[in-house]
Design an enzyme around this catalytic site. Structure first.
Site, PDB file in Angstrom:
ATOM      1  N   GLU A 196     -45.901  53.211 -45.460  1.00  0.00           N
ATOM      2  CA  GLU A 196     -46.985  53.203 -44.461  1.00  0.00           C
ATOM      3  C   GLU A 196     -47.675  54.566 -44.402  1.00  0.00           C
ATOM      4  OE1 GLU A 196     -45.872  51.318 -40.736  1.00  0.00           O
ATOM      5  OE2 GLU A 196     -45.461  49.425 -41.766  1.00  0.00           O
ATOM      6  N   GLU A 336     -42.242  44.601 -46.068  1.00  0.00           N
ATOM      7  CA  GLU A 336     -41.698  44.372 -44.719  1.00  0.00           C
ATOM      8  C   GLU A 336     -42.380  43.136 -44.161  1.00  0.00           C
ATOM      9  OE1 GLU A 336     -41.940  47.711 -42.023  1.00  0.00           O
ATOM     10  OE2 GLU A 336     -41.333  49.127 -43.578  1.00  0.00           O
TER      11      GLU A 336
HETATM   12  O1  AHR Z   1     -39.589  47.753 -39.281  1.00  0.00           O
HETATM   13  C1  AHR Z   1     -39.966  48.628 -38.271  1.00  0.00           C
HETATM   14  C2  AHR Z   1     -41.127  49.542 -38.672  1.00  0.00           C
HETATM   15  O2  AHR Z   1     -42.243  48.753 -38.955  1.00  0.00           O
HETATM   16  C3  AHR Z   1     -40.944  50.338 -39.926  1.00  0.00           C
HETATM   17  O3  AHR Z   1     -40.256  51.525 -39.703  1.00  0.00           O
HETATM   18  C4  AHR Z   1     -42.340  50.634 -40.351  1.00  0.00           C
HETATM   19  O4  AHR Z   1     -42.466  50.787 -41.745  1.00  0.00           O
HETATM   20  C5  AHR Z   1     -43.119  49.451 -39.802  1.00  0.00           C
HETATM   21  O5  AHR Z   1     -44.210  49.854 -39.070  1.00  0.00           O
END
Ligand code: AHR
Length: 535
Positions: A196, A336
């Site tokens: 990110e 993610e």
């Molecule tokens: O999964 C929680 C958070 O979500 C992670 O640290 C980040 O990469 C995303 O914003």
């Protein structure tokens, strides 16, 4: 076109006949079709130093009364082995850009504590570091995905960490690792170049990140084994297609270049995959995300709509990628994904740390829809990591001290493990509709595959919380005469497993699917996930 007509007619019948118990959908499944291989890495898991995700959820320490092997809890490892976890991404997430790997090596009693400034300044003991992570990976039988610190680290730190992990013991970095207890180099198949970087990982513009990615890429080499790990670049937040475009245009480049004494004879990419982050919030609003439990049907529907949107986001990102990379050599990674709800104040405080959330039958449906979409795009989507493995967001497992409970999402991964490394059999149909308050989604969502022994598996999710829906599949090229299955369902939309009642949502045999000649018929009960096996 025939399927479309059937689907539309079914939707119309459903809309005008409220007393119909079971709506009909039909399709053909060519069981000999040769789709792409479904990467087992679509079942990847994400573990971050956040709340009780690592400490308690995985690491309890060697002196704990909770049964453990070298400090890693055995109940969790054994549950993860059962669902064949193929890949674990660590140490973050946002935490990765706070993490300096040297804090987590060497004798544990001499490691200094630091502060997790990404997550509420939580104290970080550094008891779980590189050696403990690889021990976890090896106990589970998974592969390692290391997420590098690009935000507050440097090219030199990342290069040194990779050498520490992969160098032979006869070299400086390898001898330091050996002194710390591990002689053999570890295998590091996947490396994330930042996390990110558009947000917590450095607030970068896509232009700046792309140039940094090119810079890092030149130095991220293994010191033994394959010359390079599979490098995963930071991709977009959901539908930020401009991020994808800029990174692809500026950095998706193939080069023949000399590396040490070796002149590469074939081209290699500066990076191999680009990583999308996509979370399912019932409201799609980060300010008020929606409730974990006891939610209205409106939020069931909007959660399903958001989960289904994963497909559009994947397709549109692929379109952007393909313009810069018409040979489709860069893969799409879903780094993610999962549900994200508002914190629930009724959860006891000692459990409610970090991003802990309960996991209901609704999460199981989101998991099924998401895995269906990933594997239906298996030609381009090669890795997907659910956030997160234990005690954080859409977890497989929840713990309370020595107690452990398996979530509905865990059971979906159990149902779907048969698809790992199987051949995708394309399955498309226009399903009967589930409608609520003016909104409508297809009630049935499915995927199919053929494993290496020739068995066919069909997974079906029924998103309708009230009605059963029937799917009739005309099977082409299939000679088998039997069908078995397992189903996950429960009485309520928010049915969940708790430490007191751990089996409210559990897998059960599904015995009502019928195979007559070449026609497979099944009626999926309301809000259920089913996997059928046809030997
Ligand atoms: O999964 C929680 C958070 O979500 C992670 O640290 C980040 O990469 C995303 O914003």
């Amino acid at each position: 076109m025939r399927q479309l007509v059937i689907g539309l007619m079914t939707a119309i019948v459903l809309a005008t006949s409220p007393y119909i118990a079971s709506a009909q959908t039909s399709a053909t499944l060519d069981t000999s079709a040769e789709g792409p291989t479904i990467s087992r890495h679509l079942h990847g898991q994400f573990v971050e130093h956040l709340g009780r995700g690592v400490y308690e959820g995985i690491w309890v320490g060697e002196d704990s009364s909770i049964p453990n092997v070298r400090g890693i809890r055995s109940d969790v490892v054994s549950a993860l082995k059962h669902i064949r976890v193929p890949l674990i991404r660590w140490p973050g997430g946002c935490f990765a850009d706070d993490y300096h790997w040297r804090d987590g090596i060497g004798p544990r009693d001499q490691r200094k504590g630091t502060i997790n400034s990404s997550w509420s300044r939580q104290p970080e003991s550094n008891q779980f570091g590189t050696h403990e992570f690889f021990d976890l990976v090896e106990q589970v039988g998974a592969e390692a995905y290391i997420s590098l610190n690009m935000g507050s680290g440097s090219v030199r730190d990342s290069q040194a960490w990779l050498q520490y992990m992969t160098a032979p013991a006869s070299t400086g970095p390898g001898s330091e690792r050996a002194k710390n207890g591990r002689t053999e180099p570890w295998s590091v198949p996947f490396v994330g170049v930042g996390n990110e970087t558009w947000g917590c990982g450095g607030n970068m513009t896509p232009e700046y990140y792309s140039d940094l990615l090119r810079h890092y890429s030149a130095y991220l080499k293994n010191a033994s084994g394959p010359t390079r790990p599979y490098l995963i670049a930071v991709g977009p937040d959901t539908d930020d297609y401009n991020w994808t475009k800029v990174v692809m245009e500026r950095a998706a480049e193939w080069r023949s270049q000399s590396e040490g004494n070796l002149l590469w004879t074939s081209e290699r990419p500066l990076f191999n995959g680009i990583a999308l982050h996509f979370y399912t919030l019932p409201t799609s609003n980060w300010g008020t995300k929606g409730a974990q439990l006891n939610f209205p049907e409106d939020q069931w529907m909007s959660t399903m709509q958001r989960a289904l949107l994963t497909e559009e986001v994947i397709v549109k990102n692929l379109e952007v990628m393909d313009k810069a990379d018409p040979k489709k050599r860069v893969d799409l990674i879903v780094d993610e994904w999962g549900t994200w709800y508002d914190s629930d104040p009724t959860i006891p405080a000692h459990l409610n740390t970090g991003l802990y959330q309960q996991n209901t039958l609704r999460d199981a449906l989101v998991a099924a829809v998401s895995l269906n979409i990933f594997q239906n795009h298996a030609d381009r989507v090669k890795v997907a990591n659910i956030a997160q493995m234990v005690n954080v967001l859409q977890s497989m497992i929840l713990t309370d001290g020595p107690k452990m409970v398996l979530t509905p999402t865990y059971h979906v991964f159990d149902l779907y493990k048969v698809h790992q490394d199987a051949t995708l059999i394309p399955l498309t149909f226009t399903a009967s509709a589930y409608s609520h308050n003016g909104a409508s989604v297809p009630a049935l969502h499915a995927t199919a595959s053929r494993d290496t022994s020739g068995k066919i598996h069909v997974s079906i999710a029924n998103l309708d919380p009230h009605k059963s829906h029937t799917l009739t599949l005309k099977l082409e090229g299939h000679k088998g005469k039997t069908v078995t299955g397992r189903i996950l369902t429960a009485p309520e939309m928010d049915s969940h497993n708790s430490f007191e009642k751990p089996d409210v949502v559990r897998l059960q045999p599904f015995t009502t699917a019928k195979l007559t000649n070449t026609t497979l018929t099944l009626t999926a009960p309301a809000k259920s996930v089913i996997t059928l096996e046809l030997p």
